[in-house]
Design a protein around this motif. Structure first.
Motif, PDB file in Angstrom:
ATOM      1  N   HIS A  26       0.637  -1.203  -0.132  1.00 54.67           N
ATOM      2  CA  HIS A  26      -0.039  -0.078   0.071  1.00 54.67           C
ATOM      3  C   HIS A  26       0.897   1.274  -0.137  1.00 54.67           C
ATOM      4  O   HIS A  26       1.837   1.273   0.602  1.00 54.67           O
ATOM      5  CB  HIS A  26      -1.024  -0.120   1.241  1.00 54.67           C
ATOM      6  CG  HIS A  26      -2.033  -1.094   1.211  1.00 54.67           C
ATOM      7  ND1 HIS A  26      -3.076  -0.906   0.656  1.00 54.67           N
ATOM      8  CD2 HIS A  26      -1.900  -2.480   1.632  1.00 54.67           C
ATOM      9  CE1 HIS A  26      -3.836  -2.100   0.755  1.00 54.67           C
ATOM     10  NE2 HIS A  26      -3.190  -2.701   1.218  1.00 54.67           N
ATOM     11  N   GLU A  27       0.317   2.284  -0.717  1.00 58.97           N
ATOM     12  CA  GLU A  27       1.137   3.520  -0.588  1.00 58.97           C
ATOM     13  C   GLU A  27       1.262   4.242   0.605  1.00 58.97           C
ATOM     14  O   GLU A  27       2.120   4.707   1.083  1.00 58.97           O
ATOM     15  CB  GLU A  27       0.520   4.384  -1.528  1.00 58.97           C
ATOM     16  CG  GLU A  27       1.187   5.706  -1.892  1.00 58.97           C
ATOM     17  CD  GLU A  27       0.599   6.784  -2.984  1.00 58.97           C
ATOM     18  OE1 GLU A  27       0.970   7.968  -3.134  1.00 58.97           O
ATOM     19  OE2 GLU A  27      -0.466   6.285  -3.596  1.00 58.97           O
ATOM     20  N   THR A  28       0.269   4.110   1.505  1.00 60.65           N
ATOM     21  CA  THR A  28       0.138   4.514   2.828  1.00 60.65           C
ATOM     22  C   THR A  28      -0.689   3.681   4.031  1.00 60.65           C
ATOM     23  O   THR A  28      -1.789   3.024   3.076  1.00 60.65           O
ATOM     24  CB  THR A  28      -0.302   5.950   2.919  1.00 60.65           C
ATOM     25  OG1 THR A  28      -0.460   6.709   4.386  1.00 60.65           O
ATOM     26  CG2 THR A  28      -1.701   6.132   2.557  1.00 60.65           C
ATOM     27  N   TYR A  29      -0.260   3.458   5.139  1.00 63.24           N
ATOM     28  CA  TYR A  29      -0.970   2.691   5.905  1.00 63.24           C
ATOM     29  C   TYR A  29      -1.927   3.568   6.972  1.00 63.24           C
ATOM     30  O   TYR A  29      -2.286   3.187   7.904  1.00 63.24           O
ATOM     31  CB  TYR A  29      -0.129   1.684   6.639  1.00 63.24           C
ATOM     32  CG  TYR A  29       0.403   0.712   5.643  1.00 63.24           C
ATOM     33  CD1 TYR A  29      -0.255  -0.608   5.372  1.00 63.24           C
ATOM     34  CD2 TYR A  29       1.645   0.944   5.224  1.00 63.24           C
ATOM     35  CE1 TYR A  29       0.190  -1.200   4.611  1.00 63.24           C
ATOM     36  CE2 TYR A  29       2.535   0.123   4.070  1.00 63.24           C
ATOM     37  CZ  TYR A  29       1.572  -1.200   3.962  1.00 63.24           C
ATOM     38  OH  TYR A  29       2.172  -1.837   2.940  1.00 63.24           O
ATOM     39  N   GLU A  30      -1.753   4.817   6.884  1.00 69.93           N
ATOM     40  CA  GLU A  30      -2.401   5.841   7.792  1.00 69.93           C
ATOM     41  C   GLU A  30      -3.928   5.494   7.811  1.00 69.93           C
ATOM     42  O   GLU A  30      -4.451   5.146   6.511  1.00 69.93           O
ATOM     43  CB  GLU A  30      -2.191   7.206   7.475  1.00 69.93           C
ATOM     44  CG  GLU A  30      -2.585   8.080   8.299  1.00 69.93           C
ATOM     45  CD  GLU A  30      -2.038   9.628   8.174  1.00 69.93           C
ATOM     46  OE1 GLU A  30      -2.042  10.603   8.910  1.00 69.93           O
ATOM     47  OE2 GLU A  30      -1.793   9.919   7.034  1.00 69.93           O
ATOM     48  N   PHE A  31      -4.695   5.483   9.004  1.00 69.21           N
ATOM     49  CA  PHE A  31      -5.909   5.135   9.004  1.00 69.21           C
ATOM     50  C   PHE A  31      -6.094   3.772   8.714  1.00 69.21           C
ATOM     51  O   PHE A  31      -7.297   3.391   8.741  1.00 69.21           O
ATOM     52  CB  PHE A  31      -6.792   6.344   8.354  1.00 69.21           C
ATOM     53  CG  PHE A  31      -6.608   7.512   8.683  1.00 69.21           C
ATOM     54  CD1 PHE A  31      -6.627   8.285   9.959  1.00 69.21           C
ATOM     55  CD2 PHE A  31      -5.915   8.445   7.407  1.00 69.21           C
ATOM     56  CE1 PHE A  31      -6.270   9.511   9.966  1.00 69.21           C
ATOM     57  CE2 PHE A  31      -5.798   9.792   7.838  1.00 69.21           C
ATOM     58  CZ  PHE A  31      -5.951  10.355   9.100  1.00 69.21           C
ATOM     59  N   GLY A  32      -5.544   3.108   8.387  1.00 67.14           N
ATOM     60  CA  GLY A  32      -5.484   1.584   8.387  1.00 67.14           C
ATOM     61  C   GLY A  32      -6.075   1.044   6.991  1.00 67.14           C
ATOM     62  O   GLY A  32      -6.651   1.806   6.396  1.00 67.14           O
ATOM     63  N   VAL A  33      -5.574  -0.205   6.484  1.00 69.67           N
ATOM     64  CA  VAL A  33      -6.068  -0.758   5.302  1.00 69.67           C
ATOM     65  C   VAL A  33      -6.943  -1.836   5.304  1.00 69.67           C
ATOM     66  O   VAL A  33      -7.424  -2.333   4.335  1.00 69.67           O
ATOM     67  CB  VAL A  33      -4.842  -0.818   4.321  1.00 69.67           C
ATOM     68  CG1 VAL A  33      -4.201   0.465   4.129  1.00 69.67           C
ATOM     69  CG2 VAL A  33      -3.714  -1.704   5.119  1.00 69.67           C
ATOM     70  N   LEU A  34      -6.907  -2.533   6.576  1.00 68.97           N
ATOM     71  CA  LEU A  34      -7.487  -3.794   6.754  1.00 68.97           C
ATOM     72  C   LEU A  34      -9.105  -3.728   6.606  1.00 68.97           C
ATOM     73  O   LEU A  34      -9.979  -2.643   7.219  1.00 68.97           O
ATOM     74  CB  LEU A  34      -7.284  -4.472   8.175  1.00 68.97           C
ATOM     75  CG  LEU A  34      -5.619  -4.932   8.155  1.00 68.97           C
ATOM     76  CD1 LEU A  34      -5.526  -5.615   9.501  1.00 68.97           C
ATOM     77  CD2 LEU A  34      -5.338  -6.072   7.081  1.00 68.97           C
ATOM     78  N   PRO A  35      -9.892  -4.842   6.454  1.00 67.45           N
ATOM     79  CA  PRO A  35     -11.466  -4.653   6.354  1.00 67.45           C
ATOM     80  C   PRO A  35     -11.849  -4.784   7.837  1.00 67.45           C
ATOM     81  O   PRO A  35     -10.994  -5.085   8.711  1.00 67.45           O
ATOM     82  CB  PRO A  35     -11.693  -5.888   5.379  1.00 67.45           C
ATOM     83  CG  PRO A  35     -10.555  -6.749   5.725  1.00 67.45           C
ATOM     84  CD  PRO A  35      -9.448  -5.824   5.643  1.00 67.45           C
ATOM     85  N   TYR A  36     -13.107  -4.581   7.993  1.00 65.34           N
ATOM     86  CA  TYR A  36     -13.870  -4.668   9.589  1.00 65.34           C
ATOM     87  C   TYR A  36     -13.650  -6.060  10.029  1.00 65.34           C
ATOM     88  O   TYR A  36     -13.175  -5.828  11.317  1.00 65.34           O
ATOM     89  CB  TYR A  36     -15.264  -4.188   9.420  1.00 65.34           C
ATOM     90  CG  TYR A  36     -15.929  -4.680  10.657  1.00 65.34           C
ATOM     91  CD1 TYR A  36     -16.017  -3.642  11.710  1.00 65.34           C
ATOM     92  CD2 TYR A  36     -16.613  -5.920  11.091  1.00 65.34           C
ATOM     93  CE1 TYR A  36     -16.458  -4.066  12.790  1.00 65.34           C
ATOM     94  CE2 TYR A  36     -17.217  -6.001  12.167  1.00 65.34           C
ATOM     95  CZ  TYR A  36     -17.186  -5.008  13.221  1.00 65.34           C
ATOM     96  OH  TYR A  36     -17.651  -5.280  14.426  1.00 65.34           O
TER      97      TYR A  36
END
Length: 356
Positions: free
Chosen positions: A226-236
């Motif tokens: 991912h380009e950035t992981y800020e605020f999260g990238v995983l699903p609920y």
């Protein structure tokens, strides 16, 4: 030696401040307040004036310049740099000391690694694995400073007492407590790094129906590319699973640490060991309380910072407790060995042994 102790004490306080400010920076979403490293938008100071903000925006058009977040990030970096200089000073003066030189060298190596992890945290855009490693490094630094302070302590060791040999049987439980607490800290860091702290709002584990959506594989999947992981990238589902695992880990860690504290209080004759056990118990109660407040209050900022800081102090106190258990158990074993061997000159047992 007194001046060295003062230096270590000051570095301990500074390490606590860096850990607290690091948690505050992460929880205010300021981890990428400066998109470059070690400076901030190409400067050594954060952009706070209008002309500096405009210049920073022109230099980094893809970034959204936020003076508040940039200030948080840079203050954290300044304090971390000062902490590194203090550790370097400890290493320099430790070369002339009779003890503590190995710990001082390990501290210096850890600070260098922490600096690299701090850089990668920014350059890799808050990749969760790097964030957790950076958290571990800060906690390890505090624990090693506490160990060094004890090594440089001027108090005389307490004499062994009759009940102390029984502490040998507590050592497996003590090491288990360290492993369990480290695993729980890793789960807490993983929860925070993946922005999963506010996913579940009900007790004891999560909202109804969580078990049908729980996935161990999703919880520990590495979200790469991912380009950035800020605020999260995983699903609920993945975030919920991480959160549930953190709560289950909290129950296990509380049970193991509470058992160790109670057994230490019951078996230990040493005042120092009993006090360390009481400190671990008090920090454990505080940590559980702060965790419950996090759930009920949906992660209030300063409570979450205190939760992070208390975890670091709990690990340091537990490390000191395990060290004291080992020391007292070794003294007790030594006392038993001397009693079995008899007097050193002409004892009743020594004569037959020499005759053989």
């Amino acid at each position: 030696m007194t001046r060295v102790r003062w230096l270590v004490d000051a570095t301990l306080v500074l390490a606590l401040a860096v850990i607290a400010l690091g948690a505050y920076t992460r929880l205010t979403d300021a981890g990428l307040g400066c998109p470059d490293w070690p400076g901030c938008y190409g400067r050594l100071t954060p952009p706070v004036h209008d002309e500096h903000i405009a210049a920073a925006q022109a230099r980094f058009p893809a970034a959204q310049v936020d003076p508040f977040k940039a200030r948080n990030e840079m203050v954290h970096r300044y304090l971390a740099g000062l902490l590194g200089l203090c550790v370097l000073a400890i290493f320099a003066v430790s070369r002339r000391l009779p003890r503590g030189r190995g710990l001082a060298a390990a501290l210096l190596a850890l600070v260098v690694l922490q600096a690299a992890l701090g850089m990668w945290t920014v350059t890799l855009s808050l990749m969760p694995v790097v964030v957790v490693a950076h958290l571990f490094g800060g906690f390890a630094l505090l624990s090693m400073l506490a160990l060094l302070r004890v090594e440089l302590g001027h108090d005389r060791p307490e004499p062994a007492r009759p009940a102390e040999p029984g502490l040998v049987r507590l050592l497996p439980l003590a090491w288990l407590a360290v492993v369990v607490l480290l695993a729980q800290i890793a789960l807490g860091g993983w929860t925070s790094a993946n922005y999963a702290a506010a996913v579940c709002h009900q007790l004891p584990l999560c909202e109804s129906g969580w078990s049908a959506r729980f996935s161990l594989r999703a919880a520990f999947g590495l979200p790469l590319g991912h380009e950035t992981y800020e605020f999260g990238v995983l699903p609920y589902e993945a975030r919920m699973s991480i959160h549930v695992l953190h709560r289950i880990g909290a129950l296990v860690a509380t049970a193991v640490l509470a058992s160790l504290v109670l057994l230490c209080r019951r078996r230990a004759a040493s005042v120092r060991l009993r006090r360390l056990a009481a400190a671990v118990g008090a920090l454990l109660v505080l940590q559980v309380t702060l965790g419950l407040v996090n759930v009920v209050g949906q992660v209030p900022l300063f409570n979450a910072v205190a939760h992070n800081l208390t975890a670091a102090c709990l690990l340091a106190a537990l490390v000191l407790l395990v060290r004291q258990i080992r020391v007292n158990a070794a003294r007790g074993a030594g006392a038993r060995g001397r009693a079995w061997a008899g007097p050193s000159h002409g004892g009743a047992l020594e004569g037959p042994l020499r005759a053989r």
